[in-house]
Design a protein around this motif. Sequence first.
Motif, mmCIF file in Angstrom:
data_model
loop_
_atom_site.group_PDB
_atom_site.id
_atom_site.type_symbol
_atom_site.label_atom_id
_atom_site.label_comp_id
_atom_site.label_asym_id
_atom_site.label_seq_id
_atom_site.Cartn_x
_atom_site.Cartn_y
_atom_site.Cartn_z
ATOM 1 N N ASP A 62 0.872 -1.202 -0.004
ATOM 2 C CA ASP A 62 -0.064 0.030 0.080
ATOM 3 C C ASP A 62 0.866 1.080 0.126
ATOM 4 O O ASP A 62 0.317 2.136 -0.294
ATOM 5 C CB ASP A 62 -0.907 -0.015 1.017
ATOM 6 N N ASP A 63 2.026 1.200 0.347
ATOM 7 C CA ASP A 63 2.923 2.201 0.510
ATOM 8 C C ASP A 63 3.968 2.549 -0.918
ATOM 9 O O ASP A 63 4.689 3.131 -0.968
ATOM 10 C CB ASP A 63 3.720 2.295 1.548
ATOM 11 N N ARG A 64 3.722 1.484 -1.862
ATOM 12 C CA ARG A 64 4.483 1.662 -3.036
ATOM 13 C C ARG A 64 3.951 2.616 -4.052
ATOM 14 O O ARG A 64 2.808 2.814 -4.280
ATOM 15 C CB ARG A 64 4.636 0.286 -3.833
ATOM 16 N N PRO A 65 4.952 3.566 -4.425
ATOM 17 C CA PRO A 65 4.628 4.453 -5.565
ATOM 18 C C PRO A 65 4.396 4.001 -7.090
ATOM 19 O O PRO A 65 4.590 2.645 -7.106
ATOM 20 C CB PRO A 65 5.813 5.337 -5.698
ATOM 21 N N ASP A 66 3.840 4.360 -8.092
ATOM 22 C CA ASP A 66 3.662 4.003 -9.114
ATOM 23 C C ASP A 66 5.032 3.269 -9.549
ATOM 24 O O ASP A 66 6.134 3.838 -9.687
ATOM 25 C CB ASP A 66 3.440 5.201 -10.180
ATOM 26 N N ALA A 67 5.062 2.230 -10.179
ATOM 27 C CA ALA A 67 6.190 1.305 -10.552
ATOM 28 C C ALA A 67 6.760 1.575 -11.940
ATOM 29 O O ALA A 67 7.730 1.387 -12.270
ATOM 30 C CB ALA A 67 5.810 -0.237 -10.729
ATOM 31 N N PHE A 68 6.115 2.285 -12.610
ATOM 32 C CA PHE A 68 6.381 2.774 -14.051
ATOM 33 C C PHE A 68 6.555 4.340 -14.082
ATOM 34 O O PHE A 68 5.437 4.885 -14.049
ATOM 35 C CB PHE A 68 5.346 1.975 -15.225
ATOM 36 N N SER A 69 7.612 4.844 -14.709
ATOM 37 C CA SER A 69 7.573 6.290 -15.072
ATOM 38 C C SER A 69 6.810 6.393 -16.209
ATOM 39 O O SER A 69 6.598 5.710 -17.125
ATOM 40 C CB SER A 69 9.170 6.759 -15.132
ATOM 41 N N ASP A 70 6.726 7.810 -16.483
ATOM 42 C CA ASP A 70 5.852 8.190 -17.620
ATOM 43 C C ASP A 70 6.529 7.904 -18.890
ATOM 44 O O ASP A 70 5.990 7.363 -19.896
ATOM 45 C CB ASP A 70 5.666 9.671 -17.841
ATOM 46 N N SER A 71 8.001 7.706 -19.057
ATOM 47 C CA SER A 71 8.865 7.511 -20.110
ATOM 48 C C SER A 71 8.580 5.980 -20.381
ATOM 49 O O SER A 71 8.552 5.687 -21.330
ATOM 50 C CB SER A 71 10.076 8.024 -19.976
ATOM 51 N N TRP A 72 8.723 5.118 -19.127
ATOM 52 C CA TRP A 72 8.647 3.848 -19.508
ATOM 53 C C TRP A 72 7.258 3.450 -19.973
ATOM 54 O O TRP A 72 7.093 2.662 -20.853
ATOM 55 C CB TRP A 72 8.735 3.075 -17.941
ATOM 56 N N LYS A 73 6.148 3.990 -19.229
ATOM 57 C CA LYS A 73 4.922 3.672 -19.826
ATOM 58 C C LYS A 73 4.593 3.915 -21.447
ATOM 59 O O LYS A 73 4.110 3.119 -22.204
ATOM 60 C CB LYS A 73 3.965 4.690 -19.090
ATOM 61 N N ARG A 74 5.327 5.349 -21.775
ATOM 62 C CA ARG A 74 4.963 5.628 -23.328
ATOM 63 C C ARG A 74 6.023 4.478 -24.002
ATOM 64 O O ARG A 74 5.612 4.082 -25.129
ATOM 65 C CB ARG A 74 5.701 7.076 -23.499
ATOM 66 N N ALA A 75 7.102 4.200 -23.749
ATOM 67 C CA ALA A 75 7.977 3.426 -24.461
ATOM 68 C C ALA A 75 7.200 1.858 -24.584
ATOM 69 O O ALA A 75 7.256 1.290 -25.504
ATOM 70 C CB ALA A 75 9.230 3.262 -23.896
ATOM 71 N N ALA A 76 6.648 1.607 -23.375
ATOM 72 C CA ALA A 76 6.086 0.390 -23.603
ATOM 73 C C ALA A 76 4.847 0.298 -24.308
ATOM 74 O O ALA A 76 4.595 -0.843 -25.073
ATOM 75 C CB ALA A 76 5.716 -0.132 -21.920
ATOM 76 N N LYS A 77 4.113 1.138 -24.371
ATOM 77 C CA LYS A 77 3.046 1.487 -25.305
ATOM 78 C C LYS A 77 3.393 1.270 -26.869
ATOM 79 O O LYS A 77 2.884 0.596 -27.604
ATOM 80 C CB LYS A 77 2.233 2.748 -24.948
ATOM 81 N N LEU A 78 4.475 2.235 -27.089
ATOM 82 C CA LEU A 78 4.912 2.148 -28.350
ATOM 83 C C LEU A 78 5.600 0.804 -28.726
ATOM 84 O O LEU A 78 5.449 0.323 -29.827
ATOM 85 C CB LEU A 78 5.936 3.199 -28.683
ATOM 86 N N SER A 79 6.206 0.160 -28.024
ATOM 87 C CA SER A 79 6.942 -1.244 -28.377
ATOM 88 C C SER A 79 6.196 -2.111 -28.198
ATOM 89 O O SER A 79 6.249 -3.354 -28.518
ATOM 90 C CB SER A 79 8.157 -1.444 -27.064
ATOM 91 N N GLN A 80 4.624 -1.905 -27.928
ATOM 92 C CA GLN A 80 3.770 -2.935 -27.753
ATOM 93 C C GLN A 80 3.839 -4.085 -26.878
ATOM 94 O O GLN A 80 3.836 -5.438 -27.239
ATOM 95 C CB GLN A 80 3.239 -3.716 -29.091
ATOM 96 N N ILE A 81 4.281 -3.485 -25.737
ATOM 97 C CA ILE A 81 4.672 -4.719 -24.543
ATOM 98 C C ILE A 81 3.463 -4.381 -23.610
ATOM 99 O O ILE A 81 3.064 -3.181 -23.343
ATOM 100 C CB ILE A 81 5.970 -4.030 -23.951
ATOM 101 N N CYS A 82 3.100 -5.420 -22.890
ATOM 102 C CA CYS A 82 2.126 -5.197 -21.717
ATOM 103 C C CYS A 82 3.158 -5.469 -20.394
ATOM 104 O O CYS A 82 3.715 -6.346 -20.223
ATOM 105 C CB CYS A 82 0.931 -6.337 -21.952
#
Length: 167
Positions: A97-117
């Motif tokens: 419950d104390d953990r922040p978002d595990a993925f940075s904005d740049s990680w999220k963008r790159a994952a989406k563009l790379s078609q990774i889930c």
Amino acid sequence: LYEREYALEPVVRDILRQLGAVVEEPVEKNKEDGWITIQVAGTTYEGVLEIKSAKSDQFNEEGRRQVGEWKERGIEMRGKIYKGIFIGNSAVTKEVDDRPDAFSDSWKRAAKLSQICAMKSEDLFYIFILHKAGKVNLDDFWTKLFTTDGIFDRKPFMPKKAEKNEK
């Protein structure tokens, strides 16, 4: 699913199997963490796994890049295009419950563009618990996992407010 390093990998593969997937063990050290296949309503989904843990609050770019490398290995070695699937446990020294978002904005963008889930291991655990309680449609889960480009969202699988009040 809250383990670290090499202890996390077999647990994730086992949970994926218990959710109905066929999961091949890795053949080479320091390469992909497994190959996954699932049939949903006549459609065969195939993926390659990267399973990571990190003490840091967020995953670094290395894990995401590795998934791209494993996808390329699938083309070269197996002659197929695989869905890249990243499952990770970050901020392992903190309470969930104390953990922040595990993925940075740049990680999220790159994952989406790379078609990774990408999904957190705690979200996989949540789906597993719902499955054991008979409250998740696995065909919906697998379809969502394999059609997501970017971060897997567990919200559609969460019990509705009426269901919560019934308890």
